[in-house]
Design a protein around this motif. Structure first.
Motif, mmCIF file in Angstrom:
data_model
loop_
_atom_site.group_PDB
_atom_site.id
_atom_site.type_symbol
_atom_site.label_atom_id
_atom_site.label_comp_id
_atom_site.label_asym_id
_atom_site.label_seq_id
_atom_site.Cartn_x
_atom_site.Cartn_y
_atom_site.Cartn_z
ATOM 1 N N TYR A 133 0.848 -1.193 0.000
ATOM 2 C CA TYR A 133 0.000 0.000 0.000
ATOM 3 C C TYR A 133 0.881 1.240 0.000
ATOM 4 O O TYR A 133 1.885 1.300 0.722
ATOM 5 N N ASP A 134 0.500 2.233 -0.786
ATOM 6 C CA ASP A 134 1.190 3.529 -0.768
ATOM 7 C C ASP A 134 1.050 4.141 0.620
ATOM 8 O O ASP A 134 -0.023 4.130 1.224
ATOM 9 N N TRP A 135 2.143 4.702 1.147
ATOM 10 C CA TRP A 135 2.135 5.288 2.495
ATOM 11 C C TRP A 135 1.111 6.413 2.650
ATOM 12 O O TRP A 135 0.708 6.760 3.755
ATOM 13 N N ARG A 136 0.656 6.953 1.519
ATOM 14 C CA ARG A 136 -0.306 8.055 1.556
ATOM 15 C C ARG A 136 -1.756 7.582 1.489
ATOM 16 O O ARG A 136 -2.673 8.406 1.584
ATOM 17 N N SER A 137 -1.961 6.275 1.299
ATOM 18 C CA SER A 137 -3.326 5.755 1.222
ATOM 19 C C SER A 137 -4.015 5.896 2.576
ATOM 20 O O SER A 137 -3.358 5.912 3.619
ATOM 21 N N PRO A 138 -5.347 6.000 2.592
ATOM 22 C CA PRO A 138 -6.064 6.227 3.858
ATOM 23 C C PRO A 138 -5.758 5.201 4.940
ATOM 24 O O PRO A 138 -5.479 5.555 6.087
ATOM 25 N N ILE A 139 -5.766 3.913 4.592
ATOM 26 C CA ILE A 139 -5.566 2.885 5.616
ATOM 27 C C ILE A 139 -4.144 2.925 6.176
ATOM 28 O O ILE A 139 -3.916 2.589 7.344
ATOM 29 N N ALA A 140 -3.179 3.385 5.355
ATOM 30 C CA ALA A 140 -1.790 3.456 5.818
ATOM 31 C C ALA A 140 -1.596 4.519 6.894
ATOM 32 O O ALA A 140 -0.592 4.509 7.608
ATOM 33 N N SER A 141 -2.554 5.429 7.037
ATOM 34 C CA SER A 141 -2.446 6.452 8.086
ATOM 35 C C SER A 141 -2.390 5.812 9.472
ATOM 36 O O SER A 141 -1.817 6.388 10.407
ATOM 37 N N LEU A 142 -2.944 4.611 9.616
ATOM 38 C CA LEU A 142 -2.916 3.912 10.907
ATOM 39 C C LEU A 142 -1.494 3.563 11.320
ATOM 40 O O LEU A 142 -1.201 3.431 12.517
ATOM 41 N N PHE A 143 -0.617 3.411 10.352
ATOM 42 C CA PHE A 143 0.781 3.090 10.647
ATOM 43 C C PHE A 143 1.449 4.233 11.411
ATOM 44 O O PHE A 143 2.359 4.015 12.209
ATOM 45 N N TYR A 144 0.985 5.468 11.157
ATOM 46 C CA TYR A 144 1.602 6.645 11.757
ATOM 47 C C TYR A 144 0.827 7.217 12.937
ATOM 48 O O TYR A 144 1.415 7.823 13.827
ATOM 49 N N GLN A 145 -0.481 7.037 12.953
ATOM 50 C CA GLN A 145 -1.300 7.818 13.867
ATOM 51 C C GLN A 145 -1.607 7.165 15.206
ATOM 52 O O GLN A 145 -1.662 7.842 16.217
ATOM 53 N N ASN A 146 -1.911 5.895 15.226
ATOM 54 C CA ASN A 146 -2.583 5.320 16.388
ATOM 55 C C ASN A 146 -1.794 4.229 17.092
ATOM 56 O O ASN A 146 -0.974 3.541 16.495
ATOM 57 N N ASP A 147 -2.107 4.063 18.379
ATOM 58 C CA ASP A 147 -1.593 2.920 19.121
ATOM 59 C C ASP A 147 -2.435 1.699 18.791
ATOM 60 O O ASP A 147 -3.477 1.793 18.139
#
Length: 669
Positions: A119-133
């Motif tokens: 998945y591209d790091w900018r895709s919506p689901i990839a935001s979980l990699f950066y945002q949440n515990d």
């Protein structure tokens, strides 16, 4: 653990095989498509004489569509080639309507069933990699809010197609991989941070809800990296936004070169980029050259500004109101002194003055253009052919001189300015009648031209990024806002790193007076060691700066000497221990003096002389050029009689915060 590594190696092998296959397929297809496109274009031009205009338009449109599709595929191939040896850097497992196993990389990769292996790091689901515990969470998709359970966060170190390390964590700011990255030596080019973006940085990068952002971040907080990753994210998310629609304002050309690798590393083309003085030069054709901001600063520290009080007034917000009042007086006093007569056309002075009143809400130049257009319309004349000559004759019949140098000169002679700071005619001529206009005058003249002529409007640029925002005064933001009326702004800086000795914000939030924006802060520094940050904090009496880099127990060393043998020994130590080293001085004369002493002993580059920049890993540079750069090992040097004063504390702070690992400071005790 062996089973886990086996499973991950299996997935990596599968991904690499598909990646190789896609690269081979795309490369072969593009070669064939390129031949077809060239043949089609040759056909169009050979048969164009036998086609009607509709056939020509249809064929040209088809050719453009094929060419656009070819370029899209070529760009994707370029991205695949970039990740072929390191396809992804992270993974999340997310349970929602089904179980998702999301491997995150620079770009996407799908199999024959259209399932994502990456998945591209900018895709919506990839935001979980950066945002949440880990645990219950959600992300925002085009279809709406998706809720679920985040069960795994994993990071990978992959080099040359080999899985070297697997790290399971919640990606907080002290995670192992981040510390590994921080521990590495710096480079003469900025690197992307896509695998270690932190939550506070990610919130800025992915912010689409606010048209304008002002980001105030401490030294080393990743402001520039955030800006560049935000550009990549906007290019991914916003339909029809292209690199050509984005303009970055950089502090100097050296910094522009330093950041030039980041967007290509993220798979995007570099954007348009300029310095403010270069940008202004396109609007100031009356002068051969516009002084650069670094040269403006150098003038101060080289003691070439003999009238610092005048420069300070020119840089102040007061000048905004003074110029506006002056132009308002010019407009109100505008009048025709003679009748207009040209062959069969005649307009009395009084009727022309009535027309001036009719258009009084327009700028001065627009008033004359409107009267010229009116005359053409009333007399059945072509405005396109005769408008300019009528316009020039109209002005010649008034008490107005449109020469911008004359207007600028008269402003300083006016009561409006003379009551603030009296100047003689000779003093005014010295800064108006120059081939290279001073930086502070160029800002005022651009603003004056905008008030009189109307600011030029640019609709090509949709996104503006301003780095080192604290070194721009409010007038510059007014100018940019008027030229780029519909553009969105991302403004980044740190008031503690102000190097402009004539202008200082209490907070970048003050820019909200001009550009309404969401104000955000970055409070963690990833660049410097704890010891260096504590030393920097003492310069400005700060206590809120948080150092993320682990303690390396290397105290800041202070020396009080002009014996350059010590400097030679310090450099030898640095070269044996670190990759990227800088001597940072306060003035150009100190830079040149040290360079002349050291050039025969070391392969060192003088950053004041582009012809001597042969080794980017060992440089000597004045502080005002070092803005935004970083080095592993730094020596700050001034002569004993040239210590940083309390007035120059921000400049000293900038010098100190360029250092990552180990710092030596000369002659500041």
């Amino acid at each position: 653990m062996n089973e886990l590594r086996e499973l991950e190696n299996s997935y990596l092998t599968k991904t690499l095989n598909l990646l190789d296959q896609r690269i081979q397929e795309l490369g072969g297809n593009l070669e064939i498509e390129n031949i077809k496109i060239n043949e089609f274009q040759k056909f169009i031009f050979s048969e164009i004489g036998n086609m009607d205009k509709y056939e020509i338009q249809s064929n040209l449109l088809a050719s453009d569509m094929e060419l656009n599709e070819f370029e899209r595929k070529a760009k994707y191939l370029k991205k695949l080639l970039r990740i072929k040896d390191n396809p992804y850097f992270g993974r999340i497992d997310f349970e929602s309507d089904k179980n998702y196993q999301v491997y995150v990389g620079i770009t996407y990769l799908t199999n024959e069933e259209n399932e994502n292996l990456i998945y591209d790091w900018r895709s919506p689901i990839a935001s979980l990699f950066y945002q949440n515990d880990l645990g219950n969470t959600s992300y925002l998709a085009p279809s709406g809010k998706i809720e679920g359970n985040l069960t795994l966060k994993r990071q990978y170190v992959i080099k040359n197609r080999e899985l070297l390390q697997i790290i399971d964590n919640s990606l907080n700011i002290t995670d192992d991989l981040l510390q590994q990255v921080l521990a590495t030596n710096s480079s003469d080019k900025m690197k992307n941070i896509v695998n270690t973006i932190q939550e506070e940085q990610n919130d800025i990068i992915r912010n689409l809800s606010d048209k304008n952002l002002i980001v105030e971040g401490i030294a080393g907080s990743g402001k520039t990296s955030v800006a560049l990753h935000r550009i990549a994210y906007l290019l991914y998310q916003i339909t029809n936004l292209q690199s050509a629609n984005i303009l970055i304002f950089s502090p100097n050309d050296l910094f522009s070169k330093y950041i030039s690798n980041v967007l290509p590393e993220l798979g995007e083309d570099n954007t348009k980029e300029t310095t403010f003085s270069d940008f202004q030069s396109t609007y100031l054709k009356e002068y051969k050259q516009v002084e650069s901001f670094p040269n403006f600063i150098a003038r101060f520290y080289q003691q070439k500004d003999f009238n610092k009080d005048l420069v300070k007034i020119k840089q102040s917000d007061l000048m905004i109101k003074l110029l506006e009042n002056y132009v308002l007086d010019l407009s109100n006093s505008l009048k025709f002194l003679e009748d207009y007569q040209d062959k069969l056309i005649y307009y009395s002075r009084s009727s022309l003055n009535e027309l001036l009143k009719r258009y009084e809400k327009l700028t001065i130049i627009k008033r004359f253009e409107s009267i010229s257009e009116y005359i053409c319309l009333q007399n059945d004349l072509s405005y396109k052919k005769l408008g300019k000559s009528i316009f020039n004759k109209l002005i010649s019949l008034t008490n107005f001189n449109k020469d911008i140098k004359v207007i600028y000169t008269n402003f300083y002679k006016s009561k409006i300015f003379q009551s603030i700071y009296p100047l003689t005619d000779l003093e005014i001529k010295e800064f108006v009648n120059k081939k290279e206009i001073n930086y502070e005058d160029s800002l005022l003249m651009i603003y004056l031209k905008g008030l009189i002529n109307e600011f030029p409007y640019s609709n090509l640029i949709k996104e503006i990024v301003i780095d080192e925002a604290q070194d721009y005064n409010l007038m510059q933001y007014i100018i940019l806002k008027n030229i780029f009326k519909k553009a969105s702004f991302t403004i980044l800086g740190d008031v503690n790193q102000t190097i402009n000795p004539y202008y200082h914000y209490k907070s970048l939030n003050d820019i909200n007076k001009v550009i309404g924006a969401k104000y955000l802060r970055l409070t963690k520094t990833y660049r410097s060691s704890k010891e260096i940050i504590e030393y920097a904090n003492r310069i400005l009496n700060l206590n809120h700066v948080v150092a993320i880099r682990k303690n390396i127990a290397k105290p800041v060393i202070e020396r009080e000497t002009e014996d350059l043998n010590y400097l030679v020994k310090d450099l030898e130590y640095g070269l044996n221990s670190y990759k990227r080293i800088a001597i940072i001085t306060k003035t150009d004369s100190e830079t040149n003096k040290l360079y002349n002493y050291l050039k025969d002993k070391f392969n060192i580059s003088n950053m004041l002389d582009s012809s001597s920049i042969k080794n980017p890993n060992l440089v000597i540079i004045p502080t005002y050029l070092a803005k935004g750069l970083e080095f592993d090992f730094v020596i700050i040097y001034t002569d004993l009689v040239n210590k940083y004063t309390s007035f120059e504390k921000y400049l000293f702070y900038v010098a100190v915060t360029r250092c990552q690992h180990e710092l030596i400071v000369y002659n500041q005790l």
